[in-house]
Motif scaffolding. Structure first.
Motif, PDB file in Angstrom:
ATOM      1  N   ARG A   1       0.857  -1.016  -0.072  1.00  0.00           N
ATOM      2  CA  ARG A   1      -0.223  -0.422  -0.237  1.00  0.00           C
ATOM      3  C   ARG A   1       0.836   1.081   0.260  1.00  0.00           C
ATOM      4  NH1 ARG A   1      -3.732  -1.647   5.048  1.00  0.00           N
ATOM      5  NH2 ARG A   1      -1.912  -2.168   5.327  1.00  0.00           N
ATOM      6  N   LEU A   2       1.919   1.043   0.444  1.00  0.00           N
ATOM      7  CA  LEU A   2       3.118   2.623   0.508  1.00  0.00           C
ATOM      8  C   LEU A   2       3.835   3.222  -0.703  1.00  0.00           C
ATOM      9  CD1 LEU A   2       5.460   1.706   3.909  1.00  0.00           C
ATOM     10  CD2 LEU A   2       3.781   3.139   3.431  1.00  0.00           C
ATOM     11  N   PHE A   3       3.613   2.264  -1.510  1.00  0.00           N
ATOM     12  CA  PHE A   3       4.502   2.116  -3.034  1.00  0.00           C
ATOM     13  C   PHE A   3       2.951   2.347  -4.338  1.00  0.00           C
ATOM     14  CE2 PHE A   3       6.472  -0.428  -0.846  1.00  0.00           C
ATOM     15  CZ  PHE A   3       8.319  -0.406  -0.400  1.00  0.00           C
ATOM     16  N   PRO A   4       3.636   2.803  -5.471  1.00  0.00           N
ATOM     17  CA  PRO A   4       2.903   2.726  -6.253  1.00  0.00           C
ATOM     18  C   PRO A   4       2.595   1.712  -7.654  1.00  0.00           C
ATOM     19  CG  PRO A   4       4.570   3.833  -7.173  1.00  0.00           C
ATOM     20  CD  PRO A   4       4.821   2.966  -5.742  1.00  0.00           C
ATOM     21  N   MET A   5       1.608   0.972  -7.465  1.00  0.00           N
ATOM     22  CA  MET A   5       1.176  -0.423  -8.034  1.00  0.00           C
ATOM     23  C   MET A   5       1.211  -0.396  -9.316  1.00  0.00           C
ATOM     24  SD  MET A   5       2.607  -2.629  -5.408  1.00  0.00           S
ATOM     25  CE  MET A   5       2.146  -4.835  -6.408  1.00  0.00           C
ATOM     26  N   ASP A   6       0.537   0.113  -9.681  1.00  0.00           N
ATOM     27  CA  ASP A   6      -0.585   0.710 -10.763  1.00  0.00           C
ATOM     28  C   ASP A   6       0.828   1.276 -11.865  1.00  0.00           C
ATOM     29  OD1 ASP A   6      -2.729  -0.140 -10.464  1.00  0.00           O
ATOM     30  OD2 ASP A   6      -3.688   2.675  -9.446  1.00  0.00           O
ATOM     31  N   TYR A   7       1.278   1.644 -11.133  1.00  0.00           N
ATOM     32  CA  TYR A   7       2.441   1.912 -11.703  1.00  0.00           C
ATOM     33  C   TYR A   7       3.640   0.416 -12.227  1.00  0.00           C
ATOM     34  CZ  TYR A   7       8.246   3.384 -13.241  1.00  0.00           C
ATOM     35  OH  TYR A   7       8.828   3.652 -13.584  1.00  0.00           O
TER      36      TYR A   7
ATOM     37  N   ASP B   1      -1.747  -7.097 -19.749  1.00  0.00           N
ATOM     38  CA  ASP B   1      -1.633  -7.852 -18.622  1.00  0.00           C
ATOM     39  C   ASP B   1      -0.938  -6.676 -18.096  1.00  0.00           C
ATOM     40  OD1 ASP B   1      -1.861 -10.369 -19.764  1.00  0.00           O
ATOM     41  OD2 ASP B   1       0.515 -10.749 -20.459  1.00  0.00           O
ATOM     42  N   ARG B   2      -1.399  -7.356 -15.900  1.00  0.00           N
ATOM     43  CA  ARG B   2      -0.575  -6.864 -15.280  1.00  0.00           C
ATOM     44  C   ARG B   2       0.453  -7.231 -14.356  1.00  0.00           C
ATOM     45  NH1 ARG B   2      -3.097  -1.928 -13.806  1.00  0.00           N
ATOM     46  NH2 ARG B   2      -2.441  -3.077 -11.396  1.00  0.00           N
ATOM     47  N   VAL B   3       1.370  -6.993 -13.838  1.00  0.00           N
ATOM     48  CA  VAL B   3       2.611  -8.256 -14.071  1.00  0.00           C
ATOM     49  C   VAL B   3       2.951  -7.789 -12.002  1.00  0.00           C
ATOM     50  CG1 VAL B   3       5.122  -8.838 -13.832  1.00  0.00           C
ATOM     51  CG2 VAL B   3       3.942  -7.876 -15.788  1.00  0.00           C
ATOM     52  N   GLY B   4       3.413  -8.203 -11.335  1.00  0.00           N
ATOM     53  CA  GLY B   4       3.355  -8.680  -9.990  1.00  0.00           C
ATOM     54  C   GLY B   4       5.154  -8.962 -10.032  1.00  0.00           C
TER      55      GLY B   4
ATOM     56  N   GLU C   1       1.927 -23.206  -0.261  1.00  0.00           N
ATOM     57  CA  GLU C   1       1.110 -21.799   0.591  1.00  0.00           C
ATOM     58  C   GLU C   1       2.051 -20.716   1.243  1.00  0.00           C
ATOM     59  OE1 GLU C   1       1.430 -26.161   1.004  1.00  0.00           O
ATOM     60  OE2 GLU C   1       2.977 -25.595   1.758  1.00  0.00           O
ATOM     61  N   ASN C   2       2.505 -20.115   1.815  1.00  0.00           N
ATOM     62  CA  ASN C   2       2.920 -18.831   1.386  1.00  0.00           C
ATOM     63  C   ASN C   2       3.585 -18.128   0.273  1.00  0.00           C
ATOM     64  OD1 ASN C   2       5.652 -16.933   2.747  1.00  0.00           O
ATOM     65  ND2 ASN C   2       3.726 -17.232   3.642  1.00  0.00           N
ATOM     66  N   ILE C   3       3.705 -18.936  -0.820  1.00  0.00           N
ATOM     67  CA  ILE C   3       3.816 -18.023  -1.592  1.00  0.00           C
ATOM     68  C   ILE C   3       2.424 -17.600  -1.992  1.00  0.00           C
ATOM     69  CG2 ILE C   3       4.879 -18.288  -4.256  1.00  0.00           C
ATOM     70  CD1 ILE C   3       7.368 -19.862  -3.407  1.00  0.00           C
ATOM     71  N   LEU C   4       1.624 -19.016  -2.382  1.00  0.00           N
ATOM     72  CA  LEU C   4       0.001 -18.516  -2.626  1.00  0.00           C
ATOM     73  C   LEU C   4      -0.250 -17.381  -1.955  1.00  0.00           C
ATOM     74  CD1 LEU C   4      -0.338 -22.519  -3.561  1.00  0.00           C
ATOM     75  CD2 LEU C   4      -0.010 -20.479  -5.988  1.00  0.00           C
ATOM     76  N   GLU C   5      -0.206 -16.966  -1.242  1.00  0.00           N
ATOM     77  CA  GLU C   5      -0.936 -16.547   0.278  1.00  0.00           C
ATOM     78  C   GLU C   5      -0.892 -15.038  -0.390  1.00  0.00           C
ATOM     79  OE1 GLU C   5      -1.264 -14.986   4.528  1.00  0.00           O
ATOM     80  OE2 GLU C   5      -0.046 -16.794   3.699  1.00  0.00           O
ATOM     81  N   GLU C   6       0.613 -14.834  -1.131  1.00  0.00           N
ATOM     82  CA  GLU C   6       1.285 -13.627  -1.276  1.00  0.00           C
ATOM     83  C   GLU C   6       0.469 -13.409  -2.735  1.00  0.00           C
ATOM     84  OE1 GLU C   6       5.103 -11.056  -2.156  1.00  0.00           O
ATOM     85  OE2 GLU C   6       4.895 -12.720  -1.228  1.00  0.00           O
ATOM     86  N   VAL C   7       0.656 -14.254  -3.358  1.00  0.00           N
ATOM     87  CA  VAL C   7       0.375 -14.014  -4.878  1.00  0.00           C
ATOM     88  C   VAL C   7      -1.643 -13.880  -4.979  1.00  0.00           C
ATOM     89  CG1 VAL C   7      -0.263 -15.504  -7.025  1.00  0.00           C
ATOM     90  CG2 VAL C   7       1.549 -15.891  -6.365  1.00  0.00           C
TER      91      VAL C   7
ATOM     92  N   LYS D   1      -6.036 -10.255  -5.604  1.00  0.00           N
ATOM     93  CA  LYS D   1      -7.407  -8.601  -4.992  1.00  0.00           C
ATOM     94  C   LYS D   1      -6.987  -8.070  -5.039  1.00  0.00           C
ATOM     95  CE  LYS D   1      -9.882  -9.237  -1.225  1.00  0.00           C
ATOM     96  NZ  LYS D   1     -10.536  -9.887   0.459  1.00  0.00           N
ATOM     97  N   ASP D   2      -5.922  -7.355  -4.565  1.00  0.00           N
ATOM     98  CA  ASP D   2      -5.696  -5.902  -4.121  1.00  0.00           C
ATOM     99  C   ASP D   2      -5.745  -5.084  -4.882  1.00  0.00           C
ATOM    100  OD1 ASP D   2      -6.680  -6.742  -1.600  1.00  0.00           O
ATOM    101  OD2 ASP D   2      -4.129  -6.490  -1.059  1.00  0.00           O
ATOM    102  N   TYR D   3      -4.700  -5.987  -6.096  1.00  0.00           N
ATOM    103  CA  TYR D   3      -3.788  -4.674  -7.186  1.00  0.00           C
ATOM    104  C   TYR D   3      -4.412  -5.224  -8.961  1.00  0.00           C
ATOM    105  CZ  TYR D   3      -1.663  -2.888  -3.454  1.00  0.00           C
ATOM    106  OH  TYR D   3      -1.242  -2.361  -2.514  1.00  0.00           O
ATOM    107  N   ASN D   4      -5.327  -6.607  -8.435  1.00  0.00           N
ATOM    108  CA  ASN D   4      -5.741  -7.516 -10.245  1.00  0.00           C
ATOM    109  C   ASN D   4      -4.086  -7.991 -11.003  1.00  0.00           C
ATOM    110  OD1 ASN D   4      -7.901  -8.201 -12.137  1.00  0.00           O
ATOM    111  ND2 ASN D   4      -7.330  -6.535 -13.305  1.00  0.00           N
ATOM    112  N   LEU D   5      -3.576  -8.647 -10.512  1.00  0.00           N
ATOM    113  CA  LEU D   5      -2.411  -8.595 -11.329  1.00  0.00           C
ATOM    114  C   LEU D   5      -2.530 -10.160 -12.049  1.00  0.00           C
ATOM    115  CD1 LEU D   5       0.511  -8.057  -9.271  1.00  0.00           C
ATOM    116  CD2 LEU D   5      -0.528  -5.711 -10.637  1.00  0.00           C
TER     117      LEU D   5
END
Length: 460
Positions: free
Chosen positions: A172-178, A192-195, A223-229, A234-238
């Motif tokens: 949330r601190l970072f410009p994720m759309d960029y 495509d939206r890349v993470g 499991e830990n990776i999938l939680e982050e992905v 969900k939050d940034y539509n990546l």
């Protein structure tokens, strides 16, 4: 404490997400600190803007992380100068692959108050705790600083062995759309939206040109990776994820486990090893959504590979690339020239390989090897009188990542440069000739074939 973390501008058209800084920001926030990000990468602010910003907005601490290299080093000097101009300068902390192997030199050049060495999530929190409560820095593990003109380096901070326990970055601190607009070659669609995500830390291999901040590798659970992905989706539509750690393919078993967990959930790319790139594993990776694997090939010659301790053979390189391409996965080729004992014949093999497997996914060029401080190759160069020390490396030898820094071959300096020029001229001619042919074919399909799907002649 009020903390400003600087994400510097490397002059890219679109930058990728600063994962390391995000982990540190999250660790500091969780410890109760007020964290703000200075996004020079997004806004392309000049360093004078940072001075003005600090004059208008007081902070207790400012942090900067850099990798090794001529550009990050010179950028660090400019940013440090901007920070040091501030009358009420915040406590200045620096970290990353650049200063970690040579903290005394970086302290001297930057005017920083402290260097965080290696993995920083625990160290940075302990350091700010000591500052806030005015305790001695000597009790903080994993740092270097000067006191009364004397250089002090504390005992190392132990690595976090269970990296699933490290909090997932708070973006949330970072410009994720960029950052979502980041691209890899031409494998992605315009929508495509890349993470970027880390699947682990470290690498089990020991190439002589690579700096290891820690020994071995530590991997995250699927499991830990999938939680982050899932959170990023969900939050940034990546929808496309690049695993940016040094090596996702640390073993066949580990890669299979991740593929079985990822299957059908998203599209992705990673850094891989060709000795593990068997037809069966490539098939599984493709089925799981993998579209891109960036390979560190370095040289297409067995003796050269042995000299650099690559733990790879030419037979594995060819069979691995054939298996990758057979499944429709785009390969990234990384080749360097000029390591110990390499010859013009080795360079020609490299060029022939790149021409043979050119599928126009990326522009292919060959760079000279660079003995970064902290690497076995750097120690070899120092031992043999090729480099004096870190100051000699950064201020005299390493002036550009595409120019030879140290010549480890038997070629003269002039021969070395001519060989690289000829090799890259051949590769560039091949790339642009094929691009021209593709453009001509597109033109014919447009006007002679009435292609109504045409969207304009574009470079990106």
């Amino acid at each position: 404490m009020k903390v400003l973390l600087v994400v510097y501008d490397n002059e890219s058209y679109v930058h990728h997400t600063p994962i390391g800084m995000a982990y540190l920001a999250t660790a500091l926030q969780n410890a109760g600190h007020d964290v703000e990000i200075y996004s020079q990468d997004l806004y392309h602010w000049p360093e004078s803007h940072l001075t003005e910003y600090l004059n208008k907005n007081p902070f207790d601490v400012i942090g900067l992380g850099i990798v090794a290299g001529y550009y990050p080093f010179r950028k660090m000097l400019k940013i440090s100068e901007a920070i040091n101009k501030v009358p009420n300068k915040p406590f200045y902390i620096m970290g990353g692959h650049g200063p970690s192997p040579e903290p005394e030199y970086f302290l001297k050049k930057s005017g920083a108050d402290c260097i965080v060495i290696g993995e920083g999530e625990i160290t940075i929190v302990n350091l700010l705790d000591a500052l806030e409560h005015k305790r001695s820095l000597g009790n903080v593990k994993g740092i270097a600083y000067t006191e009364s003109g004397r250089f002090i380096q504390t005992t190392p901070q132990p690595l976090i062995q269970d990296i699933d326990t490290i909090p997932i970055p708070d973006w949330r601190l970072f410009p994720m759309d960029y950052y979502a607009m980041y691209r890899v070659g031409n494998i992605l669609n315009s929508t495509d939206r890349v993470g970027l995500v880390l699947s682990g830390r470290g690498c089990p291999f020991h190439c002589n040109f690579c700096y290891r901040m820690e020994a071995g590798s530590r991997i995250r659970s699927p499991e830990n990776i999938l939680e982050e992905v899932g959170k990023l989706q969900k939050d940034y539509n990546l929808n496309f994820f690049l695993f940016q750690d040094e090596l996702l393919m640390t073993s066949v078993e580990r890669t299979e486990k991740l593929c079985n967990a990822f299957k059908g959930k998203f599209r992705w790319g990673c850094n891989g090893r060709l000795n593990f790139a068997t037809p069966s594993l490539m098939k599984l990776m493709k089925e799981s959504g993998c579209e891109f694997i960036n390979y560190g090939i370095e040289a297409v010659d067995d003796e050269a590979l042995r000299n650099m301790n690559k733990a790879l053979t030419v037979k594995q390189i060819y069979s691995g690339i054939e298996a990758t391409l057979a499944e429709g996965i785009h390969p990234g080729f990384n080749i360097i020239f000029g390591n110990i004992g390499e010859t013009k014949k080795v360079l020609q093999k490299d060029v022939d390989f790149l021409l043979r497997y050119d599928e126009q996914g990326q522009m292919r060029t060959i760079r000279p090897v660079t003995p970064y401080p902290g690497t076995p190759l750097y120690e070899y160069a120092v031992k043999n009188g090729m480099i004096k020390d870190a100051e000699d490396f950064y201020e005299n030898k390493h002036t550009n990542q595409d120019l030879p820094c140290v010549n480890f071959t038997n070629l003269s300096e002039e021969e070395f440069r001519h060989a690289l020029c000829e090799a890259n001229t051949t590769l560039l001619d091949n790339y642009f000739e094929k691009q021209k042919q593709r453009s001509k074919e597109t033109c014919e399909k447009l006007y002679l074939g009435n292609n109504t799907d045409f969207r304009g002649f574009r470079q990106t």
